[in-house]
Design an enzyme around this catalytic site. Sequence first.
Site, mmCIF file in Angstrom:
data_model
loop_
_atom_site.group_PDB
_atom_site.id
_atom_site.type_symbol
_atom_site.label_atom_id
_atom_site.label_comp_id
_atom_site.label_asym_id
_atom_site.label_seq_id
_atom_site.Cartn_x
_atom_site.Cartn_y
_atom_site.Cartn_z
ATOM 1 N N GLY A 12 0.830 -1.206 0.000
ATOM 2 C CA GLY A 12 0.000 0.000 0.000
ATOM 3 C C GLY A 12 0.867 1.259 0.000
ATOM 4 O O GLY A 12 2.100 1.180 0.063
ATOM 5 N N ASP A 13 0.204 2.409 -0.158
ATOM 6 C CA ASP A 13 0.884 3.708 -0.115
ATOM 7 C C ASP A 13 1.947 3.844 -1.204
ATOM 8 O O ASP A 13 2.982 4.483 -0.986
ATOM 9 C CB ASP A 13 1.516 3.948 1.266
ATOM 10 C CG ASP A 13 0.517 3.745 2.382
ATOM 11 O OD1 ASP A 13 -0.613 4.219 2.231
ATOM 12 O OD2 ASP A 13 0.860 3.085 3.377
ATOM 13 N N LYS A 16 -0.591 5.634 -5.393
ATOM 14 C CA LYS A 16 -1.625 5.279 -6.376
ATOM 15 C C LYS A 16 -2.461 6.495 -6.775
ATOM 16 O O LYS A 16 -2.790 6.652 -7.938
ATOM 17 C CB LYS A 16 -2.560 4.199 -5.802
ATOM 18 C CG LYS A 16 -1.904 2.835 -5.703
ATOM 19 C CD LYS A 16 -2.893 1.780 -5.243
ATOM 20 C CE LYS A 16 -3.288 1.905 -3.798
ATOM 21 N NZ LYS A 16 -2.212 1.677 -2.831
ATOM 22 N N ALA A 39 -8.064 3.035 2.893
ATOM 23 C CA ALA A 39 -7.222 3.595 1.820
ATOM 24 C C ALA A 39 -7.119 5.104 1.986
ATOM 25 O O ALA A 39 -8.000 5.738 2.563
ATOM 26 C CB ALA A 39 -7.843 3.262 0.471
ATOM 27 N N GLY A 40 -6.043 5.669 1.476
ATOM 28 C CA GLY A 40 -5.893 7.128 1.472
ATOM 29 C C GLY A 40 -5.132 7.506 0.213
ATOM 30 O O GLY A 40 -3.937 7.293 0.142
ATOM 31 N N HIS A 41 -5.837 7.980 -0.809
ATOM 32 C CA HIS A 41 -5.196 8.297 -2.084
ATOM 33 C C HIS A 41 -5.033 9.818 -2.201
ATOM 34 O O HIS A 41 -6.021 10.543 -2.234
ATOM 35 C CB HIS A 41 -6.031 7.751 -3.251
ATOM 36 C CG HIS A 41 -6.135 6.243 -3.236
ATOM 37 N ND1 HIS A 41 -7.021 5.536 -4.004
ATOM 38 C CD2 HIS A 41 -5.439 5.317 -2.535
ATOM 39 C CE1 HIS A 41 -6.866 4.238 -3.775
ATOM 40 N NE2 HIS A 41 -5.918 4.082 -2.876
ATOM 41 N N GLN A 216 -5.080 -0.445 -1.373
ATOM 42 C CA GLN A 216 -4.016 -1.134 -0.608
ATOM 43 C C GLN A 216 -2.956 -1.657 -1.595
ATOM 44 O O GLN A 216 -2.750 -1.055 -2.622
ATOM 45 C CB GLN A 216 -4.581 -2.264 0.257
ATOM 46 C CG GLN A 216 -5.377 -1.798 1.464
ATOM 47 C CD GLN A 216 -6.771 -1.333 1.135
ATOM 48 O OE1 GLN A 216 -7.516 -1.996 0.460
ATOM 49 N NE2 GLN A 216 -7.151 -0.167 1.631
ATOM 50 N N ARG A 297 5.417 5.730 8.558
ATOM 51 C CA ARG A 297 5.549 4.471 7.819
ATOM 52 C C ARG A 297 6.939 3.896 8.020
ATOM 53 O O ARG A 297 7.923 4.643 8.110
ATOM 54 C CB ARG A 297 5.310 4.704 6.326
ATOM 55 C CG ARG A 297 3.903 5.170 6.038
ATOM 56 C CD ARG A 297 3.668 5.363 4.536
ATOM 57 N NE ARG A 297 2.323 5.888 4.301
ATOM 58 C CZ ARG A 297 2.021 6.844 3.439
ATOM 59 N NH1 ARG A 297 2.962 7.406 2.693
ATOM 60 N NH2 ARG A 297 0.781 7.250 3.305
#
Length: 412
Positions: A12-13, A16, A39-41, A216, A297
């Site tokens: 993920g991250d 995207k 999710a966080g786009h 993800q 992260r």
Amino acid sequence: MTTIIALGLQWGDEGKGKVIDYLCEKAQMVVRACGGANAGHSIHTDGRKYVLHLIPSGIVHEGVRCLLGSGMVISLSSLEKEIAGLTEALGRNINESIGISHGAHIILPWHSELEQMRESSSKPVGSTLRGIGPAYETRASRFGITAGMLAHPDMLRKNLEILRGSIAPDSTVSVDMIFDELMNYAAWVVPMLADVSLEVFNARKNGVEILFEGAQGILLDVFHGTFPYVTSSNTVTGGIYAGIGVGPNGDEKIIGIVKAYTTRVGLGPFPTELFDATGEKIRDVGKEFGATTGRPRRCGWLDLVALRYAVRLSGVTSIALTKVDVLNDFEEIMICDSYIDGEGHEISEFPPSGIGLENCKPIYTKLKGWKSFSSGALPLPLIDYIRLIEERCDVEVSIISMGPDRRDTIEL
Ligand code: IMP
């Protein structure tokens, strides 16, 4: 007409939001298939930043139809907030652009309570605490609330009673409280209900440019990821088809989004993780803090063993390599192409489902850094880096991203 499928190939991250936004410029329809507000786009465009959690990234382009598929689990309070924020930021009514599948499941306070309890136990997975896992669990157990039930109050109440009896008999949140809340949401959700599978099927038949947006990353897939440190949905390409309700038709371009290094949030094995000043530098320069939870992260070098596995699982036709600029200022860059496993053997294939990955140590190839590149001809060390990825993963790199803005994108 081509359907583009864009999905993350790491944990993920991968950036995207930015790549999908770039690819969306030609799309008339963008569809999310699975996951939820875990999710966080992030999208940076025209000097503004938008962070999307549930709504497909196409929403920032006027006239793009944005669909939320049956594979999703949706928190209506998050969706309401996201719609309100975007309506204000974009200065237009976006409700008519959004379609929600009747089959998408609704996350309720009981799911969140259950997850809070589990994550504070002795065996957490480091989830985003959005109730995602329990919502998928109740769906798999054949109960739970679908978006379509909001149009059928009697069915809704009956299913709320079953759900409460199954997962939250002692909760202080009653069936009546949730029913009333859902009936308030129904006023704006019901007009958005859509037969997503049929709409996408017809759109494909009529030559509409469509983008399927993954969420993800492949290594978090519930079947193939680093179990149990995974999300609860299928993040692989097959999960995208299932979540939307269409099949492959042979015209897809499948673009795997890969960060030029690796990050992970939450718990779970991560062979190339760096615990030193280099890891901190990547985190600082790359602003590696979760878009959903704000958690720092975990950072490390690019892992080609894991990437080959993700390429195999996803069937990607090309790679978009993101955040290349974050590595601009490194004299040397490491890339992992094999591991020493827990028994001392060198392995170049990812352990199936990541079992034993926590005992694998990376073997690195050292490459020269490309130092401060932003535009013009690609510097040789960067070309070497890209060639190594292409050779070792047997797939071409077609896009590189050199910054958060849509304009910082180079097609190779
Ligand atoms: P859940 O999806 O909230 O159940 O979390 C399960 C695991 O997946 C945790 O390690 C999360 O940090 C991770 N995860 C879930 N969604 C994302 C995402 O969009 N980006 C990165 N990690 C995620």
